[in-house]
Design a protein around this motif. Structure first.
Motif, PDB file in Angstrom:
ATOM      1  N   PHE A  66      76.913  45.901  31.953  1.00  0.00           N
ATOM      2  CA  PHE A  66      77.087  44.598  32.832  1.00  0.00           C
ATOM      3  C   PHE A  66      75.921  44.469  33.909  1.00  0.00           C
ATOM      4  CE2 PHE A  66      78.045  42.692  37.101  1.00  0.00           C
ATOM      5  CZ  PHE A  66      78.324  41.498  36.733  1.00  0.00           C
ATOM      6  N   GLN A  67      75.397  45.591  34.423  1.00  0.00           N
ATOM      7  CA  GLN A  67      74.171  45.633  35.482  1.00  0.00           C
ATOM      8  C   GLN A  67      73.199  45.074  34.331  1.00  0.00           C
ATOM      9  OE1 GLN A  67      73.076  49.555  36.971  1.00  0.00           O
ATOM     10  NE2 GLN A  67      70.988  48.687  37.181  1.00  0.00           N
ATOM     11  N   VAL A  68      72.877  45.835  33.195  1.00  0.00           N
ATOM     12  CA  VAL A  68      71.529  45.578  32.774  1.00  0.00           C
ATOM     13  C   VAL A  68      71.612  43.942  32.114  1.00  0.00           C
ATOM     14  CG1 VAL A  68      70.194  46.373  30.618  1.00  0.00           C
ATOM     15  CG2 VAL A  68      71.279  47.937  32.203  1.00  0.00           C
ATOM     16  N   VAL A  69      72.838  43.764  31.393  1.00  0.00           N
ATOM     17  CA  VAL A  69      72.895  42.441  30.950  1.00  0.00           C
ATOM     18  C   VAL A  69      72.379  41.488  32.064  1.00  0.00           C
ATOM     19  CG1 VAL A  69      74.395  40.602  30.100  1.00  0.00           C
ATOM     20  CG2 VAL A  69      74.177  43.129  29.153  1.00  0.00           C
ATOM     21  N   VAL A  70      73.028  41.665  33.336  1.00  0.00           N
ATOM     22  CA  VAL A  70      72.693  40.609  34.337  1.00  0.00           C
ATOM     23  C   VAL A  70      71.268  40.680  34.816  1.00  0.00           C
ATOM     24  CG1 VAL A  70      73.247  40.145  36.740  1.00  0.00           C
ATOM     25  CG2 VAL A  70      74.943  40.577  35.395  1.00  0.00           C
ATOM     26  N   GLN A  71      70.588  41.685  34.879  1.00  0.00           N
ATOM     27  CA  GLN A  71      69.368  41.898  34.946  1.00  0.00           C
ATOM     28  C   GLN A  71      68.641  41.165  33.918  1.00  0.00           C
ATOM     29  OE1 GLN A  71      69.383  46.194  35.971  1.00  0.00           O
ATOM     30  NE2 GLN A  71      68.450  45.638  37.969  1.00  0.00           N
ATOM     31  N   TRP A  72      68.772  41.419  32.645  1.00  0.00           N
ATOM     32  CA  TRP A  72      67.972  40.801  31.687  1.00  0.00           C
ATOM     33  C   TRP A  72      68.266  39.394  31.748  1.00  0.00           C
ATOM     34  CZ3 TRP A  72      70.818  37.505  28.302  1.00  0.00           C
ATOM     35  CH2 TRP A  72      70.107  37.056  27.139  1.00  0.00           C
ATOM     36  N   ALA A  73      69.541  38.736  32.104  1.00  0.00           N
ATOM     37  CA  ALA A  73      69.469  37.378  32.078  1.00  0.00           C
ATOM     38  C   ALA A  73      68.736  36.787  33.158  1.00  0.00           C
ATOM     39  CB  ALA A  73      71.069  37.036  32.483  1.00  0.00           C
ATOM     40  N   ALA A  74      68.608  37.492  34.491  1.00  0.00           N
ATOM     41  CA  ALA A  74      67.742  37.085  35.642  1.00  0.00           C
ATOM     42  C   ALA A  74      66.227  37.256  35.190  1.00  0.00           C
ATOM     43  CB  ALA A  74      68.077  37.851  36.701  1.00  0.00           C
ATOM     44  N   TYR A  75      65.859  38.231  34.427  1.00  0.00           N
ATOM     45  CA  TYR A  75      64.353  38.321  33.994  1.00  0.00           C
ATOM     46  C   TYR A  75      64.113  37.379  33.033  1.00  0.00           C
ATOM     47  CZ  TYR A  75      60.260  40.750  31.858  1.00  0.00           C
ATOM     48  OH  TYR A  75      59.152  41.067  31.544  1.00  0.00           O
ATOM     49  N   ALA A  76      65.047  36.805  32.134  1.00  0.00           N
ATOM     50  CA  ALA A  76      65.072  35.861  31.150  1.00  0.00           C
ATOM     51  C   ALA A  76      64.845  34.396  31.728  1.00  0.00           C
ATOM     52  CB  ALA A  76      65.672  36.028  29.966  1.00  0.00           C
ATOM     53  N   LYS A  77      65.118  34.429  33.083  1.00  0.00           N
ATOM     54  CA  LYS A  77      65.272  33.175  33.896  1.00  0.00           C
ATOM     55  C   LYS A  77      66.604  32.378  33.679  1.00  0.00           C
ATOM     56  CE  LYS A  77      60.281  32.826  34.959  1.00  0.00           C
ATOM     57  NZ  LYS A  77      60.840  33.654  35.924  1.00  0.00           N
ATOM     58  N   LEU A  78      67.474  33.057  32.859  1.00  0.00           N
ATOM     59  CA  LEU A  78      68.917  32.104  32.470  1.00  0.00           C
ATOM     60  C   LEU A  78      69.725  32.097  33.651  1.00  0.00           C
ATOM     61  CD1 LEU A  78      69.610  34.145  29.061  1.00  0.00           C
ATOM     62  CD2 LEU A  78      68.605  31.822  29.474  1.00  0.00           C
TER      63      LEU A  78
ATOM     64  N   VAL B 259      69.981  32.956  38.271  1.00  0.00           N
ATOM     65  CA  VAL B 259      69.403  33.349  39.502  1.00  0.00           C
ATOM     66  C   VAL B 259      70.053  34.320  40.293  1.00  0.00           C
ATOM     67  CG1 VAL B 259      68.426  32.740  41.768  1.00  0.00           C
ATOM     68  CG2 VAL B 259      68.401  31.258  39.789  1.00  0.00           C
ATOM     69  N   MET B 260      69.563  35.627  40.752  1.00  0.00           N
ATOM     70  CA  MET B 260      70.327  36.605  41.053  1.00  0.00           C
ATOM     71  C   MET B 260      70.932  36.251  42.434  1.00  0.00           C
ATOM     72  SD  MET B 260      70.844  39.589  39.206  1.00  0.00           S
ATOM     73  CE  MET B 260      70.739  40.747  40.438  1.00  0.00           C
ATOM     74  N   PRO B 261      71.999  36.144  42.752  1.00  0.00           N
ATOM     75  CA  PRO B 261      72.608  35.987  44.196  1.00  0.00           C
ATOM     76  C   PRO B 261      72.369  36.808  45.154  1.00  0.00           C
ATOM     77  CG  PRO B 261      74.553  36.721  43.119  1.00  0.00           C
ATOM     78  CD  PRO B 261      73.331  36.654  41.959  1.00  0.00           C
ATOM     79  N   ILE B 262      71.791  37.883  45.021  1.00  0.00           N
ATOM     80  CA  ILE B 262      71.542  39.107  46.052  1.00  0.00           C
ATOM     81  C   ILE B 262      70.357  39.835  45.308  1.00  0.00           C
ATOM     82  CG2 ILE B 262      74.098  39.537  46.662  1.00  0.00           C
ATOM     83  CD1 ILE B 262      73.808  42.106  45.055  1.00  0.00           C
ATOM     84  N   ASP B 263      69.709  40.573  46.446  1.00  0.00           N
ATOM     85  CA  ASP B 263      68.503  41.150  45.902  1.00  0.00           C
ATOM     86  C   ASP B 263      68.696  42.536  44.756  1.00  0.00           C
ATOM     87  OD1 ASP B 263      65.716  42.258  46.855  1.00  0.00           O
ATOM     88  OD2 ASP B 263      66.980  44.201  47.142  1.00  0.00           O
ATOM     89  N   ASP B 264      67.697  42.516  44.024  1.00  0.00           N
ATOM     90  CA  ASP B 264      67.950  43.641  42.861  1.00  0.00           C
ATOM     91  C   ASP B 264      68.317  44.838  43.489  1.00  0.00           C
ATOM     92  OD1 ASP B 264      67.951  43.497  40.104  1.00  0.00           O
ATOM     93  OD2 ASP B 264      66.162  44.876  40.286  1.00  0.00           O
ATOM     94  N   GLY B 265      67.431  45.273  44.438  1.00  0.00           N
ATOM     95  CA  GLY B 265      67.781  46.720  44.926  1.00  0.00           C
ATOM     96  C   GLY B 265      69.303  46.757  45.472  1.00  0.00           C
ATOM     97  N   LEU B 266      69.802  45.670  46.002  1.00  0.00           N
ATOM     98  CA  LEU B 266      71.176  45.915  46.575  1.00  0.00           C
ATOM     99  C   LEU B 266      72.182  45.733  45.347  1.00  0.00           C
ATOM    100  CD1 LEU B 266      71.213  43.534  49.549  1.00  0.00           C
ATOM    101  CD2 LEU B 266      71.437  45.711  49.487  1.00  0.00           C
ATOM    102  N   PHE B 267      71.926  44.989  44.583  1.00  0.00           N
ATOM    103  CA  PHE B 267      72.577  44.806  43.316  1.00  0.00           C
ATOM    104  C   PHE B 267      72.875  46.254  42.533  1.00  0.00           C
ATOM    105  CE2 PHE B 267      72.953  44.009  38.483  1.00  0.00           C
ATOM    106  CZ  PHE B 267      74.389  43.454  38.653  1.00  0.00           C
TER     107      PHE B 267
END
Length: 204
Positions: free
Chosen positions: A42-54, A56-64
């Protein structure tokens, strides 16, 4: 009752005990592997979606990342505490546990080696290869399990880890690379973990 019959009875009782311990260990491993697959996938898929601009991360990546690690480590600690004093089980079970423990140690060593190499050579792309190596090592651990138990599905899991690790190398530096990591963790950890839980429950 002769001494030999007593020894046979004791050996039979020990085999039953070891078999029950092995089943419970398999269930525990399956639960932890399933949880790791779902949480980190789940973590990596969410980060991929944010990286692909699909998204917007609701919190800071480090906190996530911190929240993800806290979630899994909390579950891991709870699972280990609930299964303390479980025992070692059969020889085959011990060998498989040792293989996965050794692969875990190798993962840590390889990660440190590649990170240090990337720092010394000032080349971040070296560190990017870490997931590929970890996937390959996971495949090696599952191949050991297949060799010891001769179950076809274990061989399939070993193969898909290996194939995915090689496929990832073709997409280093692209958005597909992160997607392959996320899907690989979800599929090749969560699914085998679920299968192991089901098999352990059926054997009960």
């Amino acid at each position: 009752m002769t001494p030999s019959s007593v020894q046979d009875d004791l050996a039979f009782m020990k085999s039953l005990t070891d078999g029950d311990v092995a089943r419970r260990q398999q269930a525990q491993f399956g639960k932890i592997y399933f949880a790791a697959g779902v949480i980190y996938g789940f973590q990596v898929v969410v980060q991929w979606a944010a990286y692909a601009k699909l998204i917007v991360m609701p919190i800071d990546d480090g906190l996530f990342i911190l929240a993800i690690n806290f979630t899994f480590l909390s579950y891991l600690g709870w699972a280990m505490w609930n299964n303390r004093g479980l025992g070692q089980g059969t020889m085959t079970n011990r060998a498989i546990n040792a293989a996965f423990a050794a692969i875990g140690a190798a993962n840590l060593a390889v990660t440190l080696i590649l990170f240090i190499g990337a720092w010394r050579l000032n080349n971040q792309m070296i560190g990017v290869l870490i997931p590929c190596v970890i996937f390959a090592l996971q495949g090696a651990a599952w191949f050991v399990a297949y060799t010891l138990r001769r179950r076809a599905w274990l061989g399939v899991v070993a193969a898909v880890w290996m194939v995915t690790s090689i496929a990832m190398a073709f997409y280093v530096g692209s958005v597909v690379f992160m997607l392959l990591i996320g899907l690989g963790i979800l599929l090749w950890m969560a699914v085998p973990g679920f299968v192991m839980m089901r098999l352990a429950s059926k054997a009960a």
